[in-house]
Structures are given as C-alpha cells and as structure tokens.
Design an enzyme around this catalytic site. Structure first.
Site, mmCIF file in Angstrom:
data_model
loop_
_atom_site.group_PDB
_atom_site.id
_atom_site.type_symbol
_atom_site.label_atom_id
_atom_site.label_comp_id
_atom_site.label_asym_id
_atom_site.label_seq_id
_atom_site.Cartn_x
_atom_site.Cartn_y
_atom_site.Cartn_z
ATOM 1 N N LYS A 86 37.852 19.314 103.093
ATOM 2 C CA LYS A 86 36.536 19.870 103.334
ATOM 3 C C LYS A 86 35.497 18.808 103.020
ATOM 4 O O LYS A 86 35.820 17.891 102.283
ATOM 5 C CB LYS A 86 36.294 21.104 102.476
ATOM 6 C CG LYS A 86 36.179 20.820 100.970
ATOM 7 C CD LYS A 86 35.610 22.007 100.254
ATOM 8 C CE LYS A 86 34.092 21.954 100.258
ATOM 9 N NZ LYS A 86 33.542 21.746 98.908
ATOM 10 N N ARG A 95 38.893 0.361 103.955
ATOM 11 C CA ARG A 95 38.210 -0.804 104.511
ATOM 12 C C ARG A 95 38.311 -2.024 103.602
ATOM 13 O O ARG A 95 38.420 -3.149 104.046
ATOM 14 C CB ARG A 95 36.754 -0.450 104.743
ATOM 15 C CG ARG A 95 36.068 -1.539 105.523
ATOM 16 C CD ARG A 95 34.961 -1.058 106.342
ATOM 17 N NE ARG A 95 34.035 -0.225 105.588
ATOM 18 C CZ ARG A 95 32.976 0.330 106.133
ATOM 19 N NH1 ARG A 95 32.729 0.130 107.394
ATOM 20 N NH2 ARG A 95 32.164 1.062 105.433
ATOM 21 N N ASP A 119 42.115 23.667 101.520
ATOM 22 C CA ASP A 119 41.149 24.331 100.659
ATOM 23 C C ASP A 119 41.856 24.367 99.318
ATOM 24 O O ASP A 119 42.812 25.118 99.138
ATOM 25 C CB ASP A 119 40.853 25.751 101.137
ATOM 26 C CG ASP A 119 39.776 26.406 100.278
ATOM 27 O OD1 ASP A 119 39.913 26.355 99.040
ATOM 28 O OD2 ASP A 119 38.799 26.942 100.819
ATOM 29 N N HIS A 120 41.426 23.548 98.389
ATOM 30 C CA HIS A 120 42.267 23.355 97.205
ATOM 31 C C HIS A 120 42.393 24.631 96.363
ATOM 32 O O HIS A 120 43.291 24.747 95.553
ATOM 33 C CB HIS A 120 41.820 22.147 96.375
ATOM 34 C CG HIS A 120 40.624 22.396 95.504
ATOM 35 N ND1 HIS A 120 39.352 22.456 95.998
ATOM 36 C CD2 HIS A 120 40.513 22.607 94.172
ATOM 37 C CE1 HIS A 120 38.515 22.684 95.000
ATOM 38 N NE2 HIS A 120 39.189 22.783 93.873
ATOM 39 N N LYS A 162 26.254 26.426 89.767
ATOM 40 C CA LYS A 162 26.430 25.237 88.927
ATOM 41 C C LYS A 162 25.567 25.398 87.680
ATOM 42 O O LYS A 162 24.569 26.111 87.685
ATOM 43 C CB LYS A 162 25.954 23.991 89.674
ATOM 44 C CG LYS A 162 26.631 23.819 91.017
ATOM 45 C CD LYS A 162 27.717 22.795 90.946
ATOM 46 C CE LYS A 162 28.369 22.561 92.290
ATOM 47 N NZ LYS A 162 29.816 22.515 92.230
ATOM 48 N N HIS A 201 36.001 28.403 99.522
ATOM 49 C CA HIS A 201 36.792 28.877 98.378
ATOM 50 C C HIS A 201 36.655 30.384 98.125
ATOM 51 O O HIS A 201 37.643 31.094 97.998
ATOM 52 C CB HIS A 201 36.417 28.124 97.105
ATOM 53 C CG HIS A 201 36.476 26.630 97.241
ATOM 54 N ND1 HIS A 201 37.424 26.005 98.000
ATOM 55 C CD2 HIS A 201 35.728 25.632 96.705
ATOM 56 C CE1 HIS A 201 37.245 24.686 97.931
ATOM 57 N NE2 HIS A 201 36.217 24.430 97.153
ATOM 58 N N ASP A 219 29.121 24.871 100.295
ATOM 59 C CA ASP A 219 30.033 24.124 99.425
ATOM 60 C C ASP A 219 31.129 25.017 98.842
ATOM 61 O O ASP A 219 32.253 24.572 98.636
ATOM 62 C CB ASP A 219 29.230 23.474 98.288
ATOM 63 C CG ASP A 219 30.076 22.587 97.392
ATOM 64 O OD1 ASP A 219 30.794 21.721 97.940
ATOM 65 O OD2 ASP A 219 30.047 22.764 96.157
ATOM 66 N N GLU A 248 30.459 27.492 87.245
ATOM 67 C CA GLU A 248 30.728 26.130 86.787
ATOM 68 C C GLU A 248 29.658 25.704 85.795
ATOM 69 O O GLU A 248 28.525 26.188 85.857
ATOM 70 C CB GLU A 248 30.712 25.173 87.973
ATOM 71 C CG GLU A 248 31.769 25.464 89.010
ATOM 72 C CD GLU A 248 31.786 24.394 90.090
ATOM 73 O OE1 GLU A 248 32.566 23.449 89.960
ATOM 74 O OE2 GLU A 248 30.993 24.493 91.031
ATOM 75 N N LYS A 293 45.816 26.628 93.891
ATOM 76 C CA LYS A 293 45.773 26.987 92.467
ATOM 77 C C LYS A 293 46.844 28.036 92.169
ATOM 78 O O LYS A 293 47.006 28.997 92.916
ATOM 79 C CB LYS A 293 44.399 27.527 92.086
ATOM 80 C CG LYS A 293 43.334 26.438 92.030
ATOM 81 C CD LYS A 293 42.020 27.009 91.573
ATOM 82 C CE LYS A 293 40.889 26.017 91.811
ATOM 83 N NZ LYS A 293 40.711 25.054 90.747
HETATM 84 C C1 BG6 Z 1 34.659 21.630 95.430
HETATM 85 C C2 BG6 Z 1 33.167 21.669 95.507
HETATM 86 O O1 BG6 Z 1 35.219 21.964 96.663
HETATM 87 O O2 BG6 Z 1 35.115 22.533 94.442
HETATM 88 C C3 BG6 Z 1 32.559 21.356 94.164
HETATM 89 O O3 BG6 Z 1 32.711 20.729 96.467
HETATM 90 C C4 BG6 Z 1 33.132 22.255 93.088
HETATM 91 O O4 BG6 Z 1 31.146 21.478 94.208
HETATM 92 C C5 BG6 Z 1 34.652 22.255 93.138
HETATM 93 O O5 BG6 Z 1 32.683 21.777 91.834
HETATM 94 C C6 BG6 Z 1 35.218 23.287 92.200
HETATM 95 O O6 BG6 Z 1 36.604 23.146 92.115
HETATM 96 P P1 BG6 Z 1 37.388 23.541 90.797
HETATM 97 O O7 BG6 Z 1 38.824 23.304 91.153
HETATM 98 O O8 BG6 Z 1 36.887 22.660 89.708
HETATM 99 O O9 BG6 Z 1 37.098 24.979 90.534
#
Ligand code: BG6
Length: 478
Positions: free
Chosen positions: A143, A46, A172-173, A326, A235, A230, A211, A177
C-alpha cells in the site's frame, strides 16, 4: 507448512520498509528454520553497491530491528551468505541483464515491489522484457494501492498487462497479524458465537486502532493521505470485513475474498454527521500535527471516527463504529462486539447490569476477553456482577503465544507458498475505494476542517457525541 526454495528479489531493497520489516522478517523465518537451504534474497535498487555492501547494510538492519537474543553470529552469517544485490535502473536498461543472469529456473521466483507505485508499470514491463518473470512468478505490492478508485484501477490495469491476478499479492499487513487471523478462527472454528453473530443479537461493534506515534518523519506522504486513506480504506476495512462477512465455504483465497467483497459492496454511504475528523495539536510535550507535517495550512485528518452501516440481512440495524488516530493516549487496537441485553430479566437488580462484550485485542497484549454476568460470590443474595473471561495469548500459549511472528514474516512466506488468502484481490481494493471516494469528496467540497484534539488524549470531543447520540459510548483507549 514448509516452503519451496526461492529467489526473492526486493525492488527498493535498500529502502525503509526493507530495512525495518522485510529483511528482519526474512531473517526471523530463516532462524526458525523456515527458509529452505539455497534460497536467495536479492536486493535491487538504484544505489550502486556490491554484494558485500548490501550484506553490511542488511547486517546493520538486523542489529537495529531484531532482538539481541535472536542474533547469533553464526546464524546471521549464514543468512547473509544467501543475499545478493543488483543495482538497477527501473526506468532504463541498466542492471536488468545482470538480474536475469542471477535468477534460477528451478525455484520459486518472487518479486517484491517495495517502491513508489509510479514504478510498478516499468518494473513489471522490464521483468517480462528481460525474461526474468514467467507465468509462475509472483509479485508483491504494498500500500498505498492508489489514492482513489481511478488510480487503483489504473494500477491494477498496469499489473494485469504482465501478470495474472493469481500472481499478484497485494499486501495489507493487518491481515498478517496473528490476532486478525484469530478472528476467523474464533468465528468459524467455534459454534458458540456464530448463531449470535447478527443484528438480532449484536447491539453494535467498535473497531479501534489507536496509535501513540505522530506523523513526524513521513509527513509529506501522510499529509496527502490522512487517516481515511492511510488506515480506514485498508486496515480497518479489512477488520470490518472479517467480522461482518458470511462464512466462506473453505479457507481458500477466492472463497474468503468473495465474502469480503460482498461486505464492502453492502456498505452504506456515510452521511457527514456520522463522521468526525480530528487533527492533533501540541500537548503533553508533543508537537502538533501542523509542525509534524510541516504544513501550517493543512486540513488533513490524523484522526477519524465513523458510524458505518451494512445493508444486508445479517447486519441491517447494527452500527459498526470505526475510529483510528495518531498521537492518542495509548497504543491499542481492538474489536469489541457488544451483544444486546437478554430479552427479559428474571432478576430484580437494575443497577450494575451490563451487556456481554466480546473483545478481541489485536495489539498489544493480544488476547480475547468475554465479559459475562455472574452472581457476586458470597451470601449477599442474588447480586449480579460482570467479570471478564480472559484469555491472553502470552499466558495461554506460553512461549509460542508470546513470540508471535510479525505480520510481514507470515505474509512473505505465504507468497512463497503461493497462498493468496491473506492478500487483497484487485476488485476488493477498487470496491473499498469506491466506498471511500464519495466520503472524502464530500468533506473536500464542504471545505471541512478537522477538529483539534490535544496530543496524548483520546481524540476530539465530537467523537464522543457520535456514540452518545445513539445512547452508547466508546470503550476507553488504554
Ligand atoms: C501503516 C500506516 O499502514 O500502518 C501507518 O501507513 C500506521 O500510518 C501503520 O502507523 C500501523 O501499523 P501497526 O502494525 O503498527 O498497527
């Protein structure tokens, strides 16, 4: 694998994800020589700015998120030359003609929707209305893909109005990995493990994504999601699928995704006593969740542990314990597969006997470790001890192992290659929500409050009980 020349439009090109992950990732691929000459990245957002201002924005992002050793001025300058920008009104008409004018016909056209899901429909619509996308174009969506099955279904329907499933890349990242893909290599490129990979030989599986970060800064999103939405629905679920699925007959998108879907559909509902939710409170100099989320009354979980059972022939009776949270003691993601004890011991030693465990370490210190029993060296008779067969990627693979590409780099290149294997199919996402929804609904109906745990620890005490009751224990988070 080489990729074709492309025009990649990033909607939300000035947003946080673009700045932290997408643009630095693309730069690293460019540096690696994987972005073909003449490819272009077009930011669309934007904010009114011109091409120069966008290039400056990207240059700053690279300064912040790319290691200094990888930022040779001449290379950065060449990368920036391939960037363009269009100010766009996602819900109106502004900017779309300009974008249409920029797009080339003879290259791969991809569109990254790095925007709020509420805008997916409008953007998809405009891409067609203005003749920008066609049957060969690809779209990438992030996501959260919905917050329950209904909303995911609606999003799928909105996208399906203009794009075929083969054009939609749901990220989904975790699937990008390196070590997560290695899971499939370990299972399906070796004969060693697969014969033991079932309830007869596997005692249990632990999946941990711990984390150290809190939710500060993104509390308004997180507080409406919690760890279940989340992390678990996406994941951890994907990790579970890759461990539990049957061997696909080929490493191809639908073959893999069909098998994952079958796992999700075979998941049992989870009873409340098999779930522990936690919320961090201030500790070790770190603020508590309520302050981070700026919601003093929040009942959202920042930690969750679950005992999950899969009702199929392969896994019936082998629990999968999942946990994520977390502000825990350490950042550590791993999958540990604990095998059963040998059926009969020929040795007299009773103490110090341990089960074989295969640990796949996802991050940090990526690697694989298999714990085996051997004879303790020396003349002291037949004393047994456990040793790790350790394979650290960084050590085993030298520089290549140490320089693992970020998940986003790989996934974006897969989009350009047109390979959907590491992306979620619409039915898979909906099925994952269908399993998640009743779990959340049940604790909401009970008015469940998450158990407090101190920041910097391994989570709530009750989570220990979840395994103790079954005569097992969690692996230490470190
Ligand atoms: C994200 C979540 O999809 O993945 C976050 O929204 C999380 O809350 C993150 O911290 C973790 O990803 P990675 O690659 O750091 O393990």
């Amino acid at each position: 694998i080489p990729v074709d020349r492309f025009d990649l439009v990033i909607f939300g090109g000035t947003g946080d994800l673009a700045r932290r992950k997408i643009l630095p990732g693309l730069y690293r691929r460019f540096l690696a020589g994987q972005m073909p000459e003449g490819s272009r990245i077009i930011g669309a957002a934007r904010t009114e700015m011109d091409r120069e201002a966008f290039r400056n924005f990207v240059a700053e992002a690279l300064d912040e998120f790319v290691a200094p050793g990888k930022r040779e001025a001449a290379v950065v300058a060449r990368f920036l030359e391939g960037l363009d920008y269009v100010a766009i009104d996602a819900r109106g008409e502004g900017g779309w003609d300009a974008l249409a004018g920029l797009m080339r016909k003879d290259v791969v056209r991809a569109f990254y929707f790095s925007v709020a899901p509420a805008l997916f429909g409008d953007i998809a619509e405009r891409l067609h209305q203005f003749g920008i996308a066609d049957g060969d174009s690809r779209i990438v969506v992030e996501k959260p893909f919905g917050r329950d099955r209904d909303s995911a279904r609606k999003l799928n329907a909105v996208l399906a109005r203009h794009f075929d499933e083969t054009q939609i890349y749901r990220i989904d990242h975790y699937l990008g990995k390196e070590t997560v893909q290695n899971l499939m290599a370990v299972r399906f490129a070796n004969i060693l493990f697969e014969p033991l990979w079932n309830a007869q030989y596997v005692d249990h599986v632990q999946i941990t994504v711990a984390e150290t970060v809190g939710v500060g800064g993104r509390g308004s999103y997180y507080d409406k999601s919690g760890a279940m939405r989340d992390m678990v629905q996406n994941h951890l679920m994907q990790l579970l699928c890759l461990i539990a699925m049957e061997p696909p007959n080929r490493f191809e998108p639908d073959a893999v995704r069909d098998e994952k879907l079958k796992v999700i559909r075979a998941l049992d509902p989870v009873a409340p006593e098999h779930i522990v939710r936690g919320q961090y409170q201030a500790g070790q100099g770190q603020p508590g969740y309520l302050a981070d989320a700026e919601n003093p009354a929040s009942r959202t979980e920042s930690y969750i542990a679950l005992k999950v059972q899969i009702s199929n022939w392969r896994w019936k009776g082998t629990p999968f314990y999942l946990r994520t949270g977390k502000r825990l003691r350490a950042r550590a993601s791993e999958i540990a597969i604990t095998f059963k004890e040998p059926p009969h011991s020929i040795f007299e030693q009773e103490e110090g006997w341990k089960e074989n465990v295969l640990v796949i370490r996802l991050q940090p210190n990526e690697g694989i470790n298999l714990k085996v029993m051997i004879k303790e060296p020396g003349p002291g008779g037949m004393r047994l001890t456990q040793v790790p067969l350790d394979m650290s990627f960084a050590e085993a693979l030298g520089e290549e192992g140490a320089d693992i590409p970020d998940a986003y780099e790989r996934l974006i290149m897969d989009v350009i290659r047109g390979n959907q294997t590491l992306f979620m199919r619409g039915d898979e996402v909906e099925a994952a929500w269908a399993w998640t929804d009743p779990i959340i609904a049940a604790w909401e109906a009970r008015g469940d409050r998450p158990k407090p745990y101190d920041a910097g620890t391994s989570g709530p005490e009750d989570a220990l009980m979840l395994l103790h009751r079954d005569g097992r224990r969690w692996r230490e988070i470190r």
